[in-house]
Design an enzyme around this catalytic site. Structure first.
Site, PDB file in Angstrom:
ATOM      1  N   ASP A   1     -69.107 -36.258 -19.064  1.00  0.00           N
ATOM      2  CA  ASP A   1     -69.699 -35.923 -17.780  1.00  0.00           C
ATOM      3  C   ASP A   1     -70.307 -37.199 -17.205  1.00  0.00           C
ATOM      4  O   ASP A   1     -71.157 -37.835 -17.823  1.00  0.00           O
ATOM      5  CB  ASP A   1     -70.800 -34.878 -18.024  1.00  0.00           C
ATOM      6  CG  ASP A   1     -70.990 -33.956 -16.851  1.00  0.00           C
ATOM      7  OD1 ASP A   1     -70.947 -34.444 -15.712  1.00  0.00           O
ATOM      8  OD2 ASP A   1     -71.206 -32.756 -17.088  1.00  0.00           O
TER       9      ASP A   1
ATOM     10  N   HIS B   1     -72.426 -24.305 -16.835  1.00  0.00           N
ATOM     11  CA  HIS B   1     -73.859 -24.328 -17.156  1.00  0.00           C
ATOM     12  C   HIS B   1     -74.737 -24.103 -15.920  1.00  0.00           C
ATOM     13  O   HIS B   1     -75.955 -24.097 -16.038  1.00  0.00           O
ATOM     14  CB  HIS B   1     -74.199 -25.670 -17.796  1.00  0.00           C
ATOM     15  CG  HIS B   1     -73.941 -26.806 -16.845  1.00  0.00           C
ATOM     16  ND1 HIS B   1     -72.666 -27.162 -16.448  1.00  0.00           N
ATOM     17  CD2 HIS B   1     -74.775 -27.619 -16.175  1.00  0.00           C
ATOM     18  CE1 HIS B   1     -72.742 -28.141 -15.582  1.00  0.00           C
ATOM     19  NE2 HIS B   1     -74.008 -28.455 -15.389  1.00  0.00           N
ATOM     20  N   ASP B   2     -74.143 -23.970 -14.746  1.00  0.00           N
ATOM     21  CA  ASP B   2     -74.915 -23.731 -13.520  1.00  0.00           C
ATOM     22  C   ASP B   2     -74.728 -22.302 -13.006  1.00  0.00           C
ATOM     23  O   ASP B   2     -75.315 -21.936 -11.990  1.00  0.00           O
ATOM     24  CB  ASP B   2     -74.459 -24.679 -12.396  1.00  0.00           C
ATOM     25  CG  ASP B   2     -74.716 -26.140 -12.715  1.00  0.00           C
ATOM     26  OD1 ASP B   2     -75.704 -26.435 -13.410  1.00  0.00           O
ATOM     27  OD2 ASP B   2     -73.921 -26.985 -12.258  1.00  0.00           O
TER      28      ASP B   2
ATOM     29  N   GLU C   1     -66.400 -32.559  -9.440  1.00  0.00           N
ATOM     30  CA  GLU C   1     -67.175 -31.401  -9.012  1.00  0.00           C
ATOM     31  C   GLU C   1     -67.435 -31.568  -7.525  1.00  0.00           C
ATOM     32  O   GLU C   1     -68.136 -32.487  -7.109  1.00  0.00           O
ATOM     33  CB  GLU C   1     -68.498 -31.321  -9.778  1.00  0.00           C
ATOM     34  CG  GLU C   1     -69.239 -30.036  -9.448  1.00  0.00           C
ATOM     35  CD  GLU C   1     -70.732 -30.090  -9.738  1.00  0.00           C
ATOM     36  OE1 GLU C   1     -71.341 -29.024  -9.887  1.00  0.00           O
ATOM     37  OE2 GLU C   1     -71.310 -31.190  -9.787  1.00  0.00           O
TER      38      GLU C   1
ATOM     39  N   ASP D   1     -69.703 -35.598 -11.787  1.00  0.00           N
ATOM     40  CA  ASP D   1     -70.739 -34.718 -11.251  1.00  0.00           C
ATOM     41  C   ASP D   1     -70.908 -34.921  -9.740  1.00  0.00           C
ATOM     42  O   ASP D   1     -70.956 -36.065  -9.271  1.00  0.00           O
ATOM     43  CB  ASP D   1     -72.048 -35.097 -11.969  1.00  0.00           C
ATOM     44  CG  ASP D   1     -73.183 -34.129 -11.698  1.00  0.00           C
ATOM     45  OD1 ASP D   1     -73.055 -32.950 -12.057  1.00  0.00           O
ATOM     46  OD2 ASP D   1     -74.204 -34.569 -11.126  1.00  0.00           O
TER      47      ASP D   1
HETATM   48  C1  GLC Z   1     -74.237 -30.735 -10.947  1.00  0.00           C
HETATM   49  C2  GLC Z   1     -74.546 -30.257 -12.332  1.00  0.00           C
HETATM   50  C3  GLC Z   1     -75.915 -29.655 -12.344  1.00  0.00           C
HETATM   51  C4  GLC Z   1     -76.897 -30.722 -11.941  1.00  0.00           C
HETATM   52  C5  GLC Z   1     -76.513 -31.368 -10.614  1.00  0.00           C
HETATM   53  C6  GLC Z   1     -77.267 -32.639 -10.378  1.00  0.00           C
HETATM   54  O1  GLC Z   1     -74.173 -29.699 -10.029  1.00  0.00           O
HETATM   55  O2  GLC Z   1     -73.555 -29.383 -12.766  1.00  0.00           O
HETATM   56  O3  GLC Z   1     -76.255 -29.101 -13.577  1.00  0.00           O
HETATM   57  O4  GLC Z   1     -78.188 -30.183 -11.837  1.00  0.00           O
HETATM   58  O5  GLC Z   1     -75.156 -31.695 -10.560  1.00  0.00           O
HETATM   59  O6  GLC Z   1     -76.822 -33.643 -11.235  1.00  0.00           O
END
Ligand code: GLC
Ligand code: CA
Length: 554
Positions: free
Chosen positions: A96, A322-323, A248, A196
């Protein structure tokens, strides 16, 4: 070399996976110990969420040092051993990469605060008159996105927590540092990269107030995003031929998604988009309670599958991470129909065009934990919103109800390995409470029962490897007007797959279009979630959450 179209990725949140030294926090050695379990499941890649040194304000998405391992997770040697041990089992590691922002504990930020111009230019500092933030943009975790620094009489931008300062990608030196980080991990044998919030890295030239929203339209898929991704590709993973990448892409557009993932653009292998996971946000607001809008969900899948196909892009397929809350508690039924609905949801996305991702525990039906007090939550976003909703005058019980449905901690409770103390996750005190359903829902029981959700996932993973029509076929949605059933057809030369999923507990009748029935003599059931699902017929009666995949040859 793995073909990512035939591969499945398994996401591990190391903190909650398996603890080997009794400190209540999962660790890299815990991942190594469970590799055989993952091999049994059949997955190809492990995506590990951040394990780098971090103050853990946002559970590791606030990185203080990109070149090391946080001591709570282990050491660099443990990591290297993990890469080796996984490889022996033909499993590869995806890391990640959190490159939109660093922790304010990162040395760069500390030196910026110390007044070194070079490092101030690594971030986005702006002056502002009248002690008002430079713009009205909102942080994704609540509140204004600018933090005041008295010493400079300036503000720095943080799209997330105030301890996550946004990097200035317009600065070439920052981009060079980033290439160095990515190459460092590639040299360690990493074969996958998850970037990310990567479509937020390119900020506009002019910073102005957003009169319509929270500011995201100015920096989502920002002005130089494609240039920066192409350069990242050229300077790092583009120099290898076996690296898979996934971005993402929060709130992205279809057109941009195609550019990110069309191989000719040389940006990324695939994208995560989240539109299908906002169908239970009332008026677009996550912090509300609403039944999911099934028609909207269907429409979104159709568009994002068929249109990405037209543009030759590639999707990451997922329900959970995880979100996100647990899917079986969200769009399924985690009470009467846990097994049926979990399997149906899995089949729905695993038969689509794209690369499937499984989030730890999803493979045996882990549910939301239904926490009954705010003390059980750990997540910075959940706690911020608890306070924001309080200030808005909402009652405690109502807020807790919202968190039970929407909190990111719903997916972050420890993996339920067995029915023993602490679900077999730790010998110590877990950093976050265990979901109390672990006696009935755990991986050991799932492994012992051939009808379990686990073996359904195992089969789906294998089918993608065995059937080209799954990995490479075209997709077309059917039964568009039906408000209970999601159905699509995959085709490749003379092979056809008909995928039918009842999303509700009520029985329902469907009629298939004639064009798929002409050669039904050669049809058989490839996978279903009832032992006695009907053979292919024009009219089909579907039971609660029934899911059937027919395979037709010729
Ligand atoms: C992404 C991650 C999340 C995090 C955010 C900021 O959305 O999946 O868990 O809080 O980025 O890094
Ligand atoms: Ca530990």
């Amino acid at each position: 070399m793995k073909d990512f179209k035939k591969s499945t990725v398994y996401q591990i949140y190391p903190k909650s996976f398996y603890d080997t030294n009794g400190d209540g926090i999962g660790d890299l050695n815990g991942v190594i110990e469970k590799l055989d379990y993952l091999k049994t499941l059949g997955i190809d890649y492990i995506w590990l969420t951040p394990f780098y040194p971090s103050p853990q304000v946002d559970n590791g998405y606030d990185i203080a040092d990109y070149y090391n391992i946080d001591s709570s997770f282990g050491t660099l040697e443990d990591f290297e051993r993990l890469v080796q041990e996984a490889k022996k089992r033909e499993i590869y590691i995806m890391l990640d990469m959190v490159l939109n922002h660093t922790s304010t504990e990162h040395n760069w930020f500390k030196r910026a605060l110390g007044g070194e111009k070079k490092y101030k230019d690594f971030y986005i500092f702006k002056e502002s008159a009248d002690h008002e933030p430079p713009t009205n943009w909102q942080s994704k975790f609540g509140g204004n996105a600018w933090e005041y620094v008295e010493k400079f009489d300036e503000y720095y931008l943080h799209l997330f927590d105030r301890t996550q300062a946004d990097l200035n990608w317009d600065n070439k030196e920052v981009r060079n540092e980033i290439y160095g980080i990515v190459n460092y991990w590639l040299e360690k044998g990493v074969k996958g990269l998850r970037f990310d919030v990567i479509n937020l890295i390119s900020k506009p030239e002019k910073f102005e107030n957003d009169s319509e929203g929270d500011g995201r339209r100015f920096y989502t898929d920002g002005p130089k995003i494609h240039k920066y991704l192409r350069e990242l590709n050229e300077n790092t993973y583009g120099n290898y031929d076996d690296i898979i990448t996934v971005g993402e892409m929060s709130s992205t557009s279809l057109e941009n998604c195609i550019r990110y993932s069309n191989p000719e653009e040389k940006e990324l292998s695939m994208v995560f988009n989240f539109h299908h996971l906002k169908v239970d946000y009332y008026n677009g607001d996550k912090w509300t309670i609403m039944d999911f809008d099934f028609k909207q969900l269907k429409g979104l899948f159709r568009i994002w599958q068929e249109d990405i196909q037209e543009g030759d892009g590639w999707n990451a397929l997922f329900w959970c991470n995880h979100d996100q809350p647990r899917i079986v508690s969200r769009f399924g039924n985690d009470k009467e129909y846990l097994n049926e609905s979990a399997k149906m949801l899995a089949t729905t996305i695993h038969m689509m065009r794209g690369t499937p991702y499984i989030y730890q525990g999803e493979e045996f039906g882990m549910t939301n934990p239904y926490f009954d007090s705010i003390d059980k939550y750990r997540d910075v976003e959940s706690i911020n919103y608890y306070n924001i909703l309080k200030e808005q005058g909402k009652a405690e019980e109502e807020i807790l109800e919202i968190l039970r449905e929407k909190s990111r901690d719903n997916s972050r409770t420890p993996l339920q390995w067995n029915s023993e103390e602490n679900a077999g996750f730790t010998k110590g005190t877990p950093w976050i409470p265990i979901c109390d359903k672990y006696k009935e829902i755990n991986s050991k029981d799932a492994l012992e029962n051939k009808d379990s959700i686990f073996y359904h996932y195992q089969e789906l993973i294998q089918l993608r490897k065995d059937y080209d029509v799954i990995s490479n076929g075209r997709i077309k949605f059917i039964l568009e007007e039906n408000d209970k059933v999601l159905s699509y057809v995959r085709t490749l030369s003379d092979k056809t797959l008909i995928v039918i999923n009842n999303f509700f507990s009520k029985e329902t009748m469907i009629e298939l279009p004639d064009e798929y029935l002409s050669s039904n003599l050669n049809s058989r059931i490839l996978i279903s979630n009832y032992k006695d699902s009907s053979t292919l017929n024009k009219r089909l009666a579907l039971r609660a959450y029934e899911s059937i995949v027919y395979y037709i040859e010729g």
